[in-house]
Design a protein around this motif. Structure first.
Motif, PDB file in Angstrom:
ATOM      1  N   CYS A  83      45.140  40.543  35.234  1.00  0.00           N
ATOM      2  CA  CYS A  83      45.444  41.478  34.151  1.00  0.00           C
ATOM      3  C   CYS A  83      46.026  40.726  32.956  1.00  0.00           C
ATOM      4  O   CYS A  83      46.990  39.984  33.106  1.00  0.00           O
ATOM      5  N   LEU A  90      43.809  41.388  40.559  1.00  0.00           N
ATOM      6  CA  LEU A  90      43.139  42.612  40.975  1.00  0.00           C
ATOM      7  C   LEU A  90      41.754  42.310  41.506  1.00  0.00           C
ATOM      8  O   LEU A  90      41.092  41.366  41.065  1.00  0.00           O
ATOM      9  N   CYS A  97      44.234  47.960  35.470  1.00  0.00           N
ATOM     10  CA  CYS A  97      45.331  47.413  36.271  1.00  0.00           C
ATOM     11  C   CYS A  97      46.165  48.548  36.837  1.00  0.00           C
ATOM     12  O   CYS A  97      46.613  49.432  36.108  1.00  0.00           O
TER      13      CYS A  97
END
Length: 106
Positions: A83, A90, A97
């Motif tokens: 992110c 992620l 996110c």
């Protein structure tokens, strides 16, 4: 708009609505048809009663590709990403996110 082509049909109106929303959100103008004709099945041909999503002929190929991806998932798995807002790692399936709400940029 009778020259439009059907790109998806299903007996489940929720599935048809989902596909319609996918196309519209991707910028492909689409039209829902036969959403309330289910009661006519038996009196009318099934193909005339089944809910469906229709698009202009020049959008058919893109729409069919989007429908396939919506129903089966992307052809290739997307890689993990970090992110840009908070640095959280992620999985590739996420577009936003979970920690801070920042959208994926690639």
């Amino acid at each position: 708009m009778s020259d439009w082509v059907r790109v998806f049909a299903h007996s489940n109106a929720l599935m048809v609505s989902h596909v319609h929303n996918v196309l519209e959100s991707a910028g492909v103008p689409a039209e829902l048809r036969n959403m309330t004709l289910g009661g006519g099945a038996g009196e009318l041909p099934l193909g005339d009663c089944e809910p469906g999503v229709w698009v202009a002929p020049h959008n058919a190929a893109r729409a069919e590709s989007l429908v396939q991806e919506a129903l089966e998932g992307p052809l290739e798995a997307r890689p993990e990403w970090r992110c840009p807002g908070c640095g959280e790692r992620l999985e590739g399936v996420f577009e936003t996110c979970w920690a801070c709400g920042t959208h994926r940029r690639d």
